[in-house]
Write an enzyme that holds these catalytic residues in place. Structure first.
Site, short mmCIF file in Angstrom:
data_model
loop_
_atom_site.label_atom_id
_atom_site.label_comp_id
_atom_site.label_asym_id
_atom_site.label_seq_id
_atom_site.Cartn_x
_atom_site.Cartn_y
_atom_site.Cartn_z
N ASN A 1 -4.22 1.74 5.67
CA ASN A 1 -6.07 1.08 5.30
C ASN A 1 -5.42 -0.37 4.14
OD1 ASN A 1 -8.43 1.60 4.44
ND2 ASN A 1 -7.79 3.04 2.81
N TRP A 2 -6.66 -1.30 4.80
CA TRP A 2 -6.70 -2.11 3.91
C TRP A 2 -7.53 -2.37 3.36
CZ3 TRP A 2 -5.28 -6.58 8.85
CH2 TRP A 2 -3.96 -6.11 9.39
N LYS A 3 -8.12 -1.97 3.23
CA LYS A 3 -9.47 -1.22 1.93
C LYS A 3 -10.19 -2.91 2.66
CE LYS A 3 -7.29 2.86 0.13
NZ LYS A 3 -7.35 2.88 -1.62
N HIS B 1 -13.68 9.11 2.91
CA HIS B 1 -12.83 8.15 2.05
C HIS B 1 -12.73 8.90 0.86
CE1 HIS B 1 -9.85 6.03 -0.14
NE2 HIS B 1 -9.37 5.75 0.98
N GLU C 1 -12.72 6.85 -1.71
CA GLU C 1 -13.96 6.02 -2.22
C GLU C 1 -15.23 6.00 -1.43
OE1 GLU C 1 -10.92 2.75 -1.47
OE2 GLU C 1 -9.69 3.68 -2.66
N GLU D 1 -6.08 14.00 -0.15
CA GLU D 1 -5.89 12.55 -0.01
C GLU D 1 -6.52 13.12 -1.74
OE1 GLU D 1 -5.23 9.02 1.90
OE2 GLU D 1 -7.26 9.50 1.10
N GLY E 1 -4.78 5.49 -5.09
CA GLY E 1 -4.49 4.00 -5.93
C GLY E 1 -3.94 3.65 -7.14
N SER F 1 -1.02 6.66 -3.26
CA SER F 1 -0.07 6.43 -3.98
C SER F 1 1.26 6.60 -2.70
CB SER F 1 -0.07 6.47 -5.31
OG SER F 1 -1.11 6.26 -5.75
N GLY G 1 -2.07 2.90 1.02
CA GLY G 1 -3.26 1.86 1.08
C GLY G 1 -2.75 0.79 0.54
N GLY G 2 -2.12 0.79 -1.02
CA GLY G 2 -1.28 -0.47 -0.96
C GLY G 2 -0.26 -1.30 -0.56
P1 PGA Z 1 -3.03 3.82 -2.00
O1 PGA Z 1 -3.65 4.73 -1.14
O2 PGA Z 1 -1.81 4.53 -1.01
O3 PGA Z 1 -2.97 2.70 -2.18
O4 PGA Z 1 -3.07 5.03 -3.31
C1 PGA Z 1 -4.45 5.40 0.18
C2 PGA Z 1 -5.55 5.56 0.88
O5 PGA Z 1 -6.63 4.71 0.21
O6 PGA Z 1 -5.71 6.32 1.89
#
Ligand code: PGA
Length: 262
Positions: free
Chosen positions: A12-14, A97, A99, A169, A175, A215, A236-237
């Protein structure tokens, strides 16, 4: 319990990588990763880059996911993109998600409409659920998982459920660099399957794919991937760098002897 199923690894590149970066990334990742039948690798770039990546991507190697979409098919909804418009461009869609839930105030009603819109448009929804730090400290984790599953899957039939992927999640882990311990994730995944069993029966509980996200790094990925209750990861990251992401994907292949092909 679920080891015979395909592993799913989602990047997930956000709101990162522009069109040129995304195209270079895809080219680089395709050089680093062999096609294998035991792992489904899914990239979730920004909506802006989906169309061009869909022309570049080899679907035998990677699938594409949207990070978000609106649940109505078309109409006067300024700034929105619908699942109908994404049909044929993406194979998966993230829904709910943390976010989206917490920054953009998406409700369970929005989320349940999005799950249905995805299925209606032949896009597999990845329903994201998880508790906040406050809910966790109040001992509400399993109640939250139950509420978000019931809310997100309202009106989804048993047949349609086979299209749904669940991503656990915990909000406090996304994040933050504070990943949930594998034992904690394992217990949550069991609780999710227990709730699916309650709603749809034991066959559905066994076959549904449950992922963990929050994470995850190259170093921690293998511990999650070895959990029998889990079917993969939402990253994500650590997915923003093609090399680190490819290392995580390789860990999902590890131990599997099926279907390597170039
Ligand atoms: P993260 O993000 O790995 O940066 O914690 C996870 C996600 O957004 O699903």
């Amino acid at each position: 319990m679920t080891n015979d199923k395909k592993k799913i690894i989602i990047g997930n590149w956000k709101m990162n990588l522009n069109m040129q970066d995304a195209s270079l990334y895809l080219q680089r990742l395709s050089e680093l990763i062999k096609i294998r039948r035991d792992v489904e690798v899914i990239l979730a770039p920004t909506t802006l880059t989906l169309q061009s990546l869909s022309l570049q991507v080899n679907l035998r190697q990677f699938k594409l996911a949207s990070q978000n979409f609106y649940w109505r098919d078309h109409g006067s909804y300024t700034g929105e993109v619908s699942a109908t418009q994404l049909r044929g461009i993406v194979q998966y869609g993230l829904v709910g998600h943390s976010e989206r839930r917490h920054i953009f105030c998406e409700s369970d009603k929005d989320i349940c409409n999005k799950v249905a819109a995805a299925i209606r448009n032949h896009i597999r929804p990845v329903l994201c659920i998880g508790e906040t730090a406050w809910e966790r400290s109040n001992g509400e984790t399993y109640d939250i998982l139950q509420d978000q599953l019931i809310g997100g899957l309202a009106n989804i039939t048993s047949d349609e459920l086979s299209q749904v992927v669940i991503a656990y999640e915990p909000v406090w882990a996304v994040g933050t660099g504070q990943n949930a311990l594998p034992t904690y994730v394992s217990a949550a995944a069991k609780a999710i399957r227990g709730q699916i069993e309650h709603l749809y029966g034991s066959a559905a509980a066994k076959s549904i794919q449950v992922l963990y996200g929050g994470s995850v790094t190259i170093d921690s990925a293998a511990d999650y991937l070895s959990l029998p209750e889990l079917d993969g990861l939402l990253i994500g990251g650590a997915s923003l760098n093609a090399h680190s992401f490819s290392e995580i994907i390789k860990k999902a292949h590890k131990g599997s002897s099926t279907g390597e092909k170039d």
